[in-house]
Design a protein around this motif. Structure first.
Motif, PDB file in Angstrom:
ATOM      1  N   CYS A  46      39.390  18.882 -17.420  1.00 51.69           N
ATOM      2  CA  CYS A  46      39.492  18.602 -18.858  1.00 51.69           C
ATOM      3  C   CYS A  46      38.471  17.551 -19.267  1.00 51.69           C
ATOM      4  CB  CYS A  46      40.903  18.124 -19.202  1.00 51.69           C
ATOM      5  SG  CYS A  46      41.070  17.638 -20.948  1.00 51.69           S
TER       6      CYS A  46
ATOM      7  N   ASN B 171      38.142  16.696 -22.781  1.00 54.39           N
ATOM      8  CA  ASN B 171      38.472  16.393 -24.180  1.00 54.39           C
ATOM      9  C   ASN B 171      37.634  17.172 -25.182  1.00 54.39           C
ATOM     10  OD1 ASN B 171      39.922  14.436 -22.731  1.00 54.39           O
ATOM     11  ND2 ASN B 171      39.879  13.026 -24.471  1.00 54.39           N
ATOM     12  N   HIS B 172      37.516  18.472 -24.962  1.00 60.41           N
ATOM     13  CA  HIS B 172      36.832  19.289 -25.953  1.00 60.41           C
ATOM     14  C   HIS B 172      37.697  19.487 -27.191  1.00 60.41           C
ATOM     15  CE1 HIS B 172      33.130  20.494 -23.898  1.00 60.41           C
ATOM     16  NE2 HIS B 172      33.832  20.257 -22.812  1.00 60.41           N
ATOM     17  N   GLY B 173      39.013  19.482 -26.987  1.00 57.39           N
ATOM     18  CA  GLY B 173      39.916  19.583 -28.128  1.00 57.39           C
ATOM     19  C   GLY B 173      40.153  20.996 -28.623  1.00 57.39           C
ATOM     20  N   GLN B 174      39.553  21.980 -27.967  1.00 58.29           N
ATOM     21  CA  GLN B 174      39.696  23.355 -28.450  1.00 58.29           C
ATOM     22  C   GLN B 174      41.141  23.855 -28.361  1.00 58.29           C
ATOM     23  OE1 GLN B 174      37.403  25.330 -29.882  1.00 58.29           O
ATOM     24  NE2 GLN B 174      35.718  23.865 -29.738  1.00 58.29           N
TER      25      GLN B 174
ATOM     26  N   VAL C 285      43.766  21.999 -28.722  1.00 56.01           N
ATOM     27  CA  VAL C 285      44.488  21.342 -29.817  1.00 56.01           C
ATOM     28  C   VAL C 285      44.249  22.097 -31.125  1.00 56.01           C
ATOM     29  CG1 VAL C 285      44.786  19.177 -31.092  1.00 56.01           C
ATOM     30  CG2 VAL C 285      44.279  19.130 -28.640  1.00 56.01           C
ATOM     31  N   PHE C 286      43.007  22.554 -31.322  1.00 54.39           N
ATOM     32  CA  PHE C 286      42.707  23.340 -32.524  1.00 54.39           C
ATOM     33  C   PHE C 286      43.508  24.646 -32.531  1.00 54.39           C
ATOM     34  CE2 PHE C 286      38.054  21.676 -32.201  1.00 54.39           C
ATOM     35  CZ  PHE C 286      38.463  20.415 -32.605  1.00 54.39           C
TER      36      PHE C 286
ATOM     37  N   ARG D 132      45.034  32.055 -26.827  1.00 55.43           N
ATOM     38  CA  ARG D 132      43.802  31.679 -27.518  1.00 55.43           C
ATOM     39  C   ARG D 132      43.360  30.273 -27.129  1.00 55.43           C
ATOM     40  NH1 ARG D 132      45.414  34.641 -32.069  1.00 55.43           N
ATOM     41  NH2 ARG D 132      46.416  32.862 -33.071  1.00 55.43           N
TER      42      ARG D 132
ATOM     43  N   ALA E 157      41.777  30.496 -23.724  1.00 56.28           N
ATOM     44  CA  ALA E 157      40.475  31.177 -23.769  1.00 56.28           C
ATOM     45  C   ALA E 157      39.404  30.307 -24.414  1.00 56.28           C
ATOM     46  CB  ALA E 157      40.609  32.496 -24.544  1.00 56.28           C
ATOM     47  N   ALA E 158      39.803  29.406 -25.317  1.00 56.49           N
ATOM     48  CA  ALA E 158      38.835  28.586 -26.048  1.00 56.49           C
ATOM     49  C   ALA E 158      38.339  27.402 -25.230  1.00 56.49           C
ATOM     50  CB  ALA E 158      39.458  28.087 -27.348  1.00 56.49           C
ATOM     51  N   CYS E 159      39.002  27.093 -24.110  1.00 55.43           N
ATOM     52  CA  CYS E 159      38.620  25.911 -23.335  1.00 55.43           C
ATOM     53  C   CYS E 159      37.263  26.129 -22.656  1.00 55.43           C
ATOM     54  CB  CYS E 159      39.677  25.591 -22.286  1.00 55.43           C
ATOM     55  SG  CYS E 159      39.197  24.147 -21.284  1.00 55.43           S
ATOM     56  N   PRO E 160      36.261  25.329 -22.993  1.00 53.38           N
ATOM     57  CA  PRO E 160      34.928  25.538 -22.418  1.00 53.38           C
ATOM     58  C   PRO E 160      34.854  25.291 -20.916  1.00 53.38           C
ATOM     59  CG  PRO E 160      34.799  24.207 -24.416  1.00 53.38           C
ATOM     60  CD  PRO E 160      36.251  24.270 -24.016  1.00 53.38           C
TER      61      PRO E 160
ATOM     62  N   ARG F  96      37.545  25.878 -18.807  1.00 55.62           N
ATOM     63  CA  ARG F  96      38.625  26.660 -18.187  1.00 55.62           C
ATOM     64  C   ARG F  96      39.645  25.765 -17.473  1.00 55.62           C
ATOM     65  NH1 ARG F  96      35.554  30.360 -14.515  1.00 55.62           N
ATOM     66  NH2 ARG F  96      33.729  29.114 -15.080  1.00 55.62           N
TER      67      ARG F  96
END
Lengths: 403, 65
Positions: B10, B12-15, B17-18, B48, B51-54, B56
């Motif tokens: 991790c 902290n991309h925050g994806q 959370v979005f 989703r 899948a959005a986590c850059p 993984r």
């Protein structure tokens, strides 16, 4: 799903092509699915190439991406022509790949230096082989010169410093990364680079290279010279769509125009059934249209490739309506500092600085245009980003952002 | 449905959370917090988020059929 395609060809094996292939299978597409990639590698993820792969913390193989088992991957084959009338893609080995549905996901290529350069020591960074070459150069400990102060140039400089190489960074603008994330974050990035020992040269351009066979340095527009055994140019990317030329598909800024459903548009702007465009090769409808904004925009972000994959898959094979398409988002990691952004910060006519603490490396800034929120950038403050993102969506109306 | 976040990955991309704000959030110290067994959030929303986590970092096991 009767009447849908029985075979789908995905041209481009990067994140956009791979995620669209995955979404097609997730939607129950049971036909033949072929993924064509022009590099001699299995699909891999690009963001680590300018970060962990360069520093050596991550082996290049670790960037590999999982491929669904029932996808035929053809690596090392480039598409050279699109024959829409015969519904086939011609490849560089002389063969043709027929399709009923086509996903165009050929991404982008590095903008080359616009002039002659010495044959050795001048590199770009876009693919896995590029990263391997640059990594090998860094491992020798030779001085590195980075041309270009955007995200990629700054990340390469960061990785090279971590690897122990002396680094100079030449930036045409007065601050690195300013165009995409604004002057405040640009100033912080400049400070990070300088504190890390990078010789940062802003407001100058490279006017020529010295060295007959191998590069020995560059000349700058202010008349000074910088010596280097390795130069990497990071001048941006442009859509890799040359192979579709002559097929009658419409373009915008080099990208293939598509509609909100990701259907390719022809030169008259009419949707082309059976062809979708995803990722960096696309010029999609502007996500946050403001007065005077262009109708379409090429946005080369990792997250965009991921966010649009299911929409494109739904357009080709039907099924339940795809989820909402979020506003753009992107990031950069340098010297352990986390820059995170949503929307189009570069489109701002006004910024609000909510927090700016260079000492603690913390920033929270939102960008606005014509009274509406169009972006936000945080540094080591991702917790503050979601609220700004929600404002972007609310102020632009779900209809526009969702498409 | 069981959610796991690999904290070594991790960044902290925050994806997440979005994508699934009912499951993922940040605390005041910028640490990701999440509900490992959410009941109220649709499985598609959690999928989703993963899948959005850059990087993984988010994995999901099981879930309603």
């Amino acid at each position: 799903m009767s009447g849908g395609p029985s075979s789908i060809v995905v041209v481009g094996a990067g994140i956009a092509g791979l995620r669209t292939a995955t979404a097609l299978r997730d939607r129950g597409f049971a036909g033949r699915l072929v993924l064509i990639g022009n590099e001699p590698h299995a699909p891999y993820d690009r963001p680590p190439l300018s970060k962990e792969v360069l520093t050596g913390r991550l082996a290049p193989e670790a960037a590999a991406l999982p491929v669904p088992a029932d996808v035929e991957v053809r690596s090392g084959r480039a598409a050279v022509r699109l024959d829409r009338a015969a519904r086939r893609v011609l490849l560089d080995d002389g063969s043709a790949q027929s399709y009923e549905g086509l996903v165009i996901a050929t991404g982008a290529t590095a903008v080359p230096w616009p002039g002659p350069t010495p044959a050795q020591g001048v590199l770009t960074l876009r693919g896995l082989d590029d990263a391997a070459r640059l990594r090998a150069a860094l491992a020798e400990g030779d001085p590195l010169l980075v041309v270009g102060g955007g995200f990629l140039g700054c990340e390469i400089a960061s990785a090279a410093r971590e690897a122990g190489a002396p680094v100079a960074l030449v930036c045409r603008d007065r601050l690195p990364m300013r165009r995409t994330v604004g002057a405040e974050v640009g100033a912080l990035v400049a400070r990070l680079q300088t504190e890390a020992g990078v010789s940062l040269r802003t407001g100058v351009t490279v006017t020529g290279f010295s060295g007959s066979r191998r590069v020995t340095g560059v000349e700058l527009s202010d008349g000074t010279r910088i010596r280097a055994r390795t130069v990497v140019t990071a001048l941006g990317a442009r859509p890799a769509t040359d192979w579709t030329r002559g097929s009658g598909l419409g373009t915008h800024s080099g990208g293939l125009r598509c509609d909100h459903r990701r259907r390719a548009l022809d030169e008259e702007g009419r949707p082309v059934e059976g062809i979708v465009v995803v990722g960096d090769a696309a010029a999609a409808p502007h996500p946050l249209p403001y007065p005077g904004a262009p109708s379409h925009l090429v946005i080369g972000h990792w997250s965009g490739a991921v966010d649009h994959a299911d929409t494109a898959a739904a357009t080709l094979v039907g099924g339940p309506p795809p989820g909402p398409v979020p506003p753009p988002s992107f990031w950069s990691d340098q010297y352990g500092v986390r820059v995170r952004a949503v929307g189009l910060p570069g489109a701002a006519d006004r910024v609000e600085v909510h927090e700016y603490d260079p000492e603690r490396r913390r920033v929270e800034i939102s960008q606005h245009r014509d009274g509406r929120t169009v972006g936000a950038v945080t540094v080591n403050r991702t917790s503050r980003l979601a609220a700004h993102r929600a404002r972007i969506v609310a102020e632009h109306g779900e209809g526009v952002v969702v498409g | 449905m069981r959610i796991h976040v690999d904290r070594t990955r991790c960044a902290n991309h925050g994806q997440c959370v979005f994508a699934a704000p009912g499951v993922f959030s940040f605390d005041d110290d910028e640490n990701l917090v999440y509900d490992p067994a959410p009941e109220a959030t649709p499985a598609a929303e959690v999928a989703r988020a993963a899948a959005a986590c850059p990087v993984r970092a988010v994995t999901v096991e099981g879930g309603p059929a």
